[in-house]
Design an enzyme around this catalytic site. Sequence first.
Site, mmCIF file in Angstrom:
data_model
loop_
_atom_site.group_PDB
_atom_site.id
_atom_site.type_symbol
_atom_site.label_atom_id
_atom_site.label_comp_id
_atom_site.label_asym_id
_atom_site.label_seq_id
_atom_site.Cartn_x
_atom_site.Cartn_y
_atom_site.Cartn_z
ATOM 1 C CD GLU A 109 -3.205 0.632 0.481
ATOM 2 O OE1 GLU A 109 -2.722 1.507 -0.272
ATOM 3 O OE2 GLU A 109 -4.403 0.600 0.774
ATOM 4 C CG ASP A 110 -0.930 4.812 -1.598
ATOM 5 O OD1 ASP A 110 -1.655 4.180 -0.795
ATOM 6 O OD2 ASP A 110 -1.399 5.664 -2.389
ATOM 7 C CG ASP A 113 -5.481 9.367 5.711
ATOM 8 O OD1 ASP A 113 -5.042 9.825 6.772
ATOM 9 O OD2 ASP A 113 -6.256 10.020 4.983
ATOM 10 C CG PHE A 162 -3.436 15.198 0.947
ATOM 11 C CD1 PHE A 162 -4.359 14.240 1.345
ATOM 12 C CD2 PHE A 162 -3.047 15.241 -0.381
ATOM 13 C CE1 PHE A 162 -4.888 13.336 0.421
ATOM 14 C CE2 PHE A 162 -3.569 14.343 -1.311
ATOM 15 C CZ PHE A 162 -4.486 13.389 -0.901
ATOM 16 N NE ARG A 175 -1.760 8.538 -9.693
ATOM 17 C CZ ARG A 175 -2.519 8.174 -8.669
ATOM 18 N NH1 ARG A 175 -1.966 7.728 -7.559
ATOM 19 N NH2 ARG A 175 -3.822 8.245 -8.741
HETATM 20 P P1 IMP Z 1 -7.611 5.433 4.192
HETATM 21 O O1 IMP Z 1 -8.730 4.523 3.769
HETATM 22 O O2 IMP Z 1 -8.123 6.640 4.951
HETATM 23 O O3 IMP Z 1 -6.523 4.734 4.973
HETATM 24 O O4 IMP Z 1 -7.006 6.054 2.883
HETATM 25 C C1 IMP Z 1 -6.141 5.345 2.112
HETATM 26 C C2 IMP Z 1 -6.041 5.898 0.716
HETATM 27 O O5 IMP Z 1 -6.293 7.303 0.667
HETATM 28 C C3 IMP Z 1 -4.621 5.710 0.241
HETATM 29 O O6 IMP Z 1 -4.418 4.461 -0.351
HETATM 30 C C4 IMP Z 1 -4.460 6.874 -0.701
HETATM 31 O O7 IMP Z 1 -4.891 6.533 -2.003
HETATM 32 C C5 IMP Z 1 -5.354 7.954 -0.153
HETATM 33 N N1 IMP Z 1 -4.607 8.930 0.663
HETATM 34 C C6 IMP Z 1 -4.685 9.125 2.000
HETATM 35 N N2 IMP Z 1 -3.863 10.099 2.407
HETATM 36 C C7 IMP Z 1 -3.229 10.529 1.276
HETATM 37 C C8 IMP Z 1 -2.233 11.547 1.042
HETATM 38 O O8 IMP Z 1 -1.730 12.250 1.931
HETATM 39 N N3 IMP Z 1 -1.835 11.693 -0.253
HETATM 40 C C9 IMP Z 1 -2.343 10.944 -1.285
HETATM 41 N N4 IMP Z 1 -3.258 9.987 -1.100
HETATM 42 C C10 IMP Z 1 -3.704 9.791 0.167
HETATM 43 MG MG MG Z 2 -5.314 8.148 -4.129
#
Ligand code: IMP
Ligand code: MG
Length: 195
Positions: A109-110, A113, A162, A175
């Site tokens: 995963e990237d 959050d 962010f 990206r």
């Molecule tokens: P989560 O479900 O809140 O954990 O969000 C996960 C997804 O939100 C990640 O896989 C990203 O695609 C996107 N995301 C959350 N924070 C960021 C950020 O700071 N930059 C870019 N994408 C983000």
């Molecule tokens: Mg995204």
Amino acid sequence: MGHDQLEGDAGPGLVPGRTLVSAEQLAERVAQLGAEITVDYAGRSPLLVGVLKGAFMFMSDLSRVIDLPVEFDFMAVSSYGHSTRSSGVVRIVKDLDLDLAGRDVILVEDIVDSGLTLNYLRRNLLARNPASLEVCALLVREDHSVDESILRYEGFRIPGEFVVGYGLDVDQRYRNLPDIRVVEQASGAEVAEAS
Ligand code: IMP
Ligand code: MG
């Protein structure tokens, strides 16, 4: 979350600002993660499952520092809602090609959050009966809400701002930056130029 102030104004107004993690720091940490995985999975052929699009660059670099016969698959998910905020409602846009039954799966995963996406994906992948499932996340938010024990491999803990770069986007842009940067509101002049 710290990036709530961006809500309602994503788009050309948001631009990459200060560097949070440099390309050198990324390369060093990714090499450490690859070495760890190489030791942990010795004698096995882990299946790397990348979450598109954000994880593509991390997974590409990570795979090159894992000294094992890894295999690759990808899935794409879209979380409904605003571009800078996860809604927790996840839709699989592209599913895996390979069968996970009996495989040692590493979910790449990237960023974790809120953790809502990760929780959903873990449940979904576990239902396919892999021999094992571990998570490798490049970035993990300090205030995430997932069980710490599921974050087996992580690159960096970061605060709520962010970020973009190294695969991560805001509205599909940035990206391709080689480092991780905090997004900022563009100055008036830049906004006018972009629109
Ligand atoms: P989560 O479900 O809140 O954990 O969000 C996960 C997804 O939100 C990640 O896989 C990203 O695609 C996107 N995301 C959350 N924070 C960021 C950020 O700071 N930059 C870019 N994408 C983000
Ligand atoms: Mg995204």
